[in-house]
Each structure stands twice: as C-alpha cells, then as structure tokens.
Design a protein around this motif. Sequence first.
Motif, PDB file in Angstrom:
ATOM      1  N   PHE A 340      49.505  32.410 165.382  1.00 10.59           N
ATOM      2  CA  PHE A 340      49.088  31.412 166.363  1.00 10.59           C
ATOM      3  C   PHE A 340      47.650  31.655 166.807  1.00 10.59           C
ATOM      4  O   PHE A 340      46.849  30.709 166.920  1.00 10.59           O
ATOM      5  CB  PHE A 340      50.032  31.461 167.567  1.00 10.59           C
ATOM      6  CG  PHE A 340      49.632  30.549 168.696  1.00 10.59           C
ATOM      7  CD1 PHE A 340      50.020  29.223 168.702  1.00 10.59           C
ATOM      8  CD2 PHE A 340      48.858  31.018 169.755  1.00 10.59           C
ATOM      9  CE1 PHE A 340      49.644  28.371 169.740  1.00 10.59           C
ATOM     10  CE2 PHE A 340      48.469  30.186 170.789  1.00 10.59           C
ATOM     11  CZ  PHE A 340      48.865  28.853 170.784  1.00 10.59           C
ATOM     12  N   GLU A 341      47.307  32.914 167.059  1.00  4.22           N
ATOM     13  CA  GLU A 341      45.965  33.228 167.526  1.00  4.22           C
ATOM     14  C   GLU A 341      44.911  32.914 166.473  1.00  4.22           C
ATOM     15  O   GLU A 341      43.864  32.323 166.780  1.00  4.22           O
ATOM     16  CB  GLU A 341      45.881  34.711 167.914  1.00  4.22           C
ATOM     17  CG  GLU A 341      46.611  35.059 169.184  1.00  4.22           C
ATOM     18  CD  GLU A 341      46.027  34.339 170.382  1.00  4.22           C
ATOM     19  OE1 GLU A 341      44.920  34.676 170.815  1.00  4.22           O
ATOM     20  OE2 GLU A 341      46.687  33.403 170.867  1.00  4.22           O
ATOM     21  N   VAL A 342      45.150  33.310 165.239  1.00  2.00           N
ATOM     22  CA  VAL A 342      44.165  33.059 164.179  1.00  2.00           C
ATOM     23  C   VAL A 342      43.979  31.570 163.973  1.00  2.00           C
ATOM     24  O   VAL A 342      42.846  31.081 163.795  1.00  2.00           O
ATOM     25  CB  VAL A 342      44.595  33.759 162.875  1.00  2.00           C
ATOM     26  CG1 VAL A 342      43.687  33.356 161.716  1.00  2.00           C
ATOM     27  CG2 VAL A 342      44.560  35.277 163.056  1.00  2.00           C
ATOM     28  N   ALA A 343      45.076  30.800 164.002  1.00  2.70           N
ATOM     29  CA  ALA A 343      44.965  29.349 163.842  1.00  2.70           C
ATOM     30  C   ALA A 343      44.265  28.709 165.034  1.00  2.70           C
ATOM     31  O   ALA A 343      43.418  27.819 164.868  1.00  2.70           O
ATOM     32  CB  ALA A 343      46.355  28.748 163.648  1.00  2.70           C
ATOM     33  N   SER A 344      44.598  29.148 166.244  1.00  2.00           N
ATOM     34  CA  SER A 344      43.973  28.581 167.447  1.00  2.00           C
ATOM     35  C   SER A 344      42.476  28.827 167.468  1.00  2.00           C
ATOM     36  O   SER A 344      41.703  27.976 167.924  1.00  2.00           O
ATOM     37  CB  SER A 344      44.616  29.177 168.703  1.00  2.00           C
ATOM     38  OG  SER A 344      45.982  28.849 168.788  1.00  2.00           O
ATOM     39  N   ALA A 345      42.067  29.986 166.984  1.00  2.00           N
ATOM     40  CA  ALA A 345      40.643  30.328 166.968  1.00  2.00           C
ATOM     41  C   ALA A 345      39.906  29.719 165.784  1.00  2.00           C
ATOM     42  O   ALA A 345      38.679  29.758 165.744  1.00  2.00           O
ATOM     43  CB  ALA A 345      40.475  31.846 166.935  1.00  2.00           C
ATOM     44  N   ASP A 346      40.649  29.167 164.821  1.00  2.00           N
ATOM     45  CA  ASP A 346      40.042  28.692 163.565  1.00  2.00           C
ATOM     46  C   ASP A 346      39.189  29.810 162.969  1.00  2.00           C
ATOM     47  O   ASP A 346      38.022  29.633 162.637  1.00  2.00           O
ATOM     48  CB  ASP A 346      39.197  27.440 163.812  1.00  2.00           C
ATOM     49  CG  ASP A 346      38.663  26.834 162.512  1.00  2.00           C
ATOM     50  OD1 ASP A 346      39.283  27.053 161.447  1.00  2.00           O
ATOM     51  OD2 ASP A 346      37.612  26.149 162.558  1.00  2.00           O
ATOM     52  N   ALA A 347      39.834  30.998 162.840  1.00  2.00           N
ATOM     53  CA  ALA A 347      39.079  32.190 162.457  1.00  2.00           C
ATOM     54  C   ALA A 347      39.507  32.773 161.117  1.00  2.00           C
ATOM     55  O   ALA A 347      39.013  33.842 160.749  1.00  2.00           O
ATOM     56  CB  ALA A 347      39.236  33.265 163.543  1.00  2.00           C
ATOM     57  N   GLY A 348      40.410  32.102 160.391  1.00  2.59           N
ATOM     58  CA  GLY A 348      40.817  32.680 159.115  1.00  2.59           C
ATOM     59  C   GLY A 348      42.021  31.978 158.542  1.00  2.59           C
ATOM     60  O   GLY A 348      42.246  30.789 158.787  1.00  2.59           O
ATOM     61  N   MET A 349      42.840  32.719 157.802  1.00  2.00           N
ATOM     62  CA  MET A 349      44.004  32.136 157.160  1.00  2.00           C
ATOM     63  C   MET A 349      45.161  33.141 157.181  1.00  2.00           C
ATOM     64  O   MET A 349      44.961  34.348 157.355  1.00  2.00           O
ATOM     65  CB  MET A 349      43.699  31.743 155.712  1.00  2.00           C
ATOM     66  CG  MET A 349      43.317  32.899 154.804  1.00  2.00           C
ATOM     67  SD  MET A 349      42.931  32.366 153.098  1.00  2.00           S
ATOM     68  CE  MET A 349      44.580  31.932 152.521  1.00  2.00           C
ATOM     69  N   ARG A 350      46.376  32.606 156.973  1.00  2.53           N
ATOM     70  CA  ARG A 350      47.589  33.422 156.956  1.00  2.53           C
ATOM     71  C   ARG A 350      48.175  33.459 155.549  1.00  2.53           C
ATOM     72  O   ARG A 350      48.113  32.475 154.803  1.00  2.53           O
ATOM     73  CB  ARG A 350      48.631  32.821 157.899  1.00  2.53           C
ATOM     74  CG  ARG A 350      49.881  33.689 158.090  1.00  2.53           C
ATOM     75  CD  ARG A 350      51.025  32.906 158.722  1.00  2.53           C
ATOM     76  NE  ARG A 350      51.602  31.958 157.769  1.00  2.53           N
ATOM     77  CZ  ARG A 350      52.568  32.258 156.888  1.00  2.53           C
ATOM     78  NH1 ARG A 350      53.056  33.499 156.826  1.00  2.53           N
ATOM     79  NH2 ARG A 350      53.031  31.334 156.079  1.00  2.53           N
ATOM     80  N   VAL A 351      48.735  34.616 155.190  1.00  2.32           N
ATOM     81  CA  VAL A 351      49.520  34.755 153.973  1.00  2.32           C
ATOM     82  C   VAL A 351      50.843  35.408 154.352  1.00  2.32           C
ATOM     83  O   VAL A 351      50.955  36.023 155.414  1.00  2.32           O
ATOM     84  CB  VAL A 351      48.794  35.602 152.898  1.00  2.32           C
ATOM     85  CG1 VAL A 351      47.512  34.921 152.439  1.00  2.32           C
ATOM     86  CG2 VAL A 351      48.507  37.012 153.408  1.00  2.32           C
ATOM     87  N   PRO A 352      51.880  35.289 153.521  1.00  3.16           N
ATOM     88  CA  PRO A 352      53.172  35.892 153.871  1.00  3.16           C
ATOM     89  C   PRO A 352      53.065  37.408 153.978  1.00  3.16           C
ATOM     90  O   PRO A 352      52.350  38.047 153.195  1.00  3.16           O
ATOM     91  CB  PRO A 352      54.074  35.485 152.700  1.00  3.16           C
ATOM     92  CG  PRO A 352      53.407  34.310 152.075  1.00  3.16           C
ATOM     93  CD  PRO A 352      51.941  34.517 152.263  1.00  3.16           C
ATOM     94  N   PRO A 353      53.784  38.014 154.921  1.00  2.00           N
ATOM     95  CA  PRO A 353      53.775  39.481 155.032  1.00  2.00           C
ATOM     96  C   PRO A 353      54.615  40.102 153.922  1.00  2.00           C
ATOM     97  O   PRO A 353      55.496  39.459 153.336  1.00  2.00           O
ATOM     98  CB  PRO A 353      54.400  39.723 156.400  1.00  2.00           C
ATOM     99  CG  PRO A 353      55.326  38.558 156.592  1.00  2.00           C
ATOM    100  CD  PRO A 353      54.630  37.388 155.948  1.00  2.00           C
ATOM    101  N   GLY A 354      54.331  41.370 153.631  1.00  2.00           N
ATOM    102  CA  GLY A 354      55.135  42.096 152.656  1.00  2.00           C
ATOM    103  C   GLY A 354      54.997  41.607 151.232  1.00  2.00           C
ATOM    104  O   GLY A 354      55.867  41.874 150.402  1.00  2.00           O
TER     105      GLY A 354
END
Length: 423
Positions: A340-354
């Motif tokens: 949520f924080e990374v998306a709210s900040a428009d500061a990067g991207m998410r990938v699945p953990p593990g």
Amino acid sequence: MGQRVLFIGLNYAPEHTGIAPYTSGMAQSLAAAGWDVGVVTGLPHYPQWQVHAGYERGHQNRDIINGVPVERVPHPVPGNAGLARRLGMEIMFGLRAARARWNNPDAVVVVSPALFASVIVRLRAKYHGIPVLAWVQDIYTAGLTETGSAGGFATRAMRAVEGRFLRSCEGMVVIHDRFAQYVQRVLGVDPARVHTVRNWTHIGPSTHMDPATLRERFGWPMEDIIVLHTGNMGAKQDLGNVAAAAARADQSGAPVRFVLVGGGRQRPLLEELAAHAPRFEVLPSVDDETYSALLGAADVLLVNERPGLTEMCVPSKLTSYFTAGRPVLAAVEAQSPSAFEVASADAGMRVPPGDPRALLAGALTLHGQWVESGGTRHSGGARYVREVLSRDAATKAFIAALNAVRTKGHAPTRTTTIATLNN
C-alpha cells in the motif's frame, strides 16, 4: 516547564534502526515543543542482539541525549532472540522499568513491541492513576500468527493479553490505518481511543559522499544493477529469497548484485550463503551518513517480506527509501501495508514474495523503467515524504493523542504515592 511525559520502551538512541529512531525523535520533538520529557529504556542492542560497546549490563545508566534525560535499566540480551528468550528479556526490562524513577509524569507512553514489559508498566501506572498511551509499532500477535513462531494456544493466549492491555490503556497510537483497523476489529479496542500517527523519515539525503566513489569503495562495478536491502535480517524478512535470486542472476548472467546491510538473527546464515555467491553480499550496519549515501548509490531499494504477511508491520526503512529518491522494489503480499505504501507514494513496483525468479525479473524491469524514463517514473517517494511523512505532522498528531489521554488520569494523590515509592 510544560506537562511531563515519560517514554518507556526497550529501544532508544544510539540504536539507529528499527523503533529507536522514532522514540528518540519524538521525545526530542516534544522537548523542543516545551514538554518536560523523560525516558526509561533498555541497553542498546538492536539489530545485532548484542549490547553495544560502552554500555555495562550490571547497573543502571543515566545520560542526557539531545536534551532528553535517559535512564537505562539492565536486562538480559539473548544472542538467540527466540520467543521464550525474548519474553524473558521483556519481562525483566518491564520489572526494572516499573521500579525506575518516574518523577510523577502526567502521562506515560509505552512502546510496543515489548508487550509484556508494557503490561507490567501499565500496572504501576494504573495503581497511581497515571494515564497510559500505548505506541504500537508492530502488532505483536499478528506477527506471531503470520510468521508461525508460536503455536495456536500460545498465540491465542498472547492475543488475549495484548487485547486486554490495549483496551485498558487510555489511548493508543498506531503507525498505519491498517493497524487501526486490526486493533479495532480483532482486539476490540474502542475506535475513539485509537490515533494514527505515521512514522517519518529520520534520514536525510547524503551531501558528502559521491555515489560513484562509494560504489568504487565497495567494489561495485558501474555496470552492475545494485539492489540494496537494509535493516533487520530476521524471519519476517525472508532474505533467503534474496540469496536465491542472486544465485539466479549468477546462473543467467544478469548484471544484478543483491546487497544486504544491517544485522539480525539470520545474518550468520546469510553470510555463509554470500561466501559462495558472487552476486550476493552482506555488509554490517553503517552510520547514518554512510547509510544515506548507500541508498543514493544503489539502483533499486528492496523490501522483502515472508509470504503471508498482510497485517503485522510497516517497515521503517520505507521512509528512508522514499527520501533517497530511488525506485523501490517490494517483494510483498498485495494486501500488505508495504504494498500500500509503495503504491500510494508511486515509488516503485511489487512482485510476489518468496519467488526468486519474480524478484530478479522485477529488479531488471524496475531499473529498466527508471533508466528509460530518465528517473521520472516511480519517483514519487520524495513528494510522499513531504506531504505525508513529515516529522512536524507526526509531532502535532502525537501531541493531540497525548492531550486526549492526559485528562483521563483519575488519582489526585499520585504525587505523594510515587514520591514514597521512589525514596
């Protein structure tokens, strides 16, 4: 002198990662705002889980740090910070903190984790009619559930303790709205007593170290994509995933080097893995100036969490990552506060953990997008810090929470009883 507030928590300066910078910073901010502030804390030991050099374990230590009087009480520091030993440390700290000199505060702020220490401190405060504000940096039992570090019975028992403790406090501060929802829904805390006060960035951009010089110092070729993870190396960080991604980079010839900076329980194992992995490196904790410079010298800043974590924490490193202005790769669950924080900040991207394959691919993709856009894509972190994560905003919100609980003390004779106890 203004109203007196006493902070009680295990972690404080000179620890410079985790919870300590926020407790230290808020104590200093309140003192600057005219409050009479005191601190009772433990021996500095985090994240290495070893007492810092210069601090003796056999007696109490008193000091003044940036204008705030600090009293340290001795307690064990287990080298293996398993659940049972950690509880032993917390209980011993709580007993000694409850016997320390409180000097008749108008309110006590207890910092959790250190749940059982907080429960003990709460008992003394209640006896003397002193209102308590619980500052929740991590939800204790959510962490036990998501990491599986305790059995079902133990987790249920601790959840009962945590819920009863938090419901007994005159107020509580949480660091994210997701935490506020959890304590209300799962632990039954009255919403009127819950205040959200966001953690702020305590690290500024480096102005004295050139990134190219720093990369040369650490032996990082300019053509390598440096993916940097900082902070604690424990179970919830699941950094074996990062080691596996580094092995994939080596096998495939991808120009990615994964670097970890910090300490923690998993560090010895990770060092063993790094000894046989050309694209995986483990560095010790560094001072604040070098830390800021490292963030600026990296190409991608990494948050890596164990699969299944959706409630338990908001990594403090994110505030520093955003300040550095580099793109952030979050290997976390989609429902997590970190995502949520990374998306709210428009500061990067998410990938699945593990998923080491996804982690490596994400690092390559994120860096490529950053370079192709000239550093404009995924660059909202600095703006987010200015607008949402400022220290001034946090201080104002914290003062409002303190003022809300100060009026709830109910024992007019507590000055005499506390003075008697301390003589």
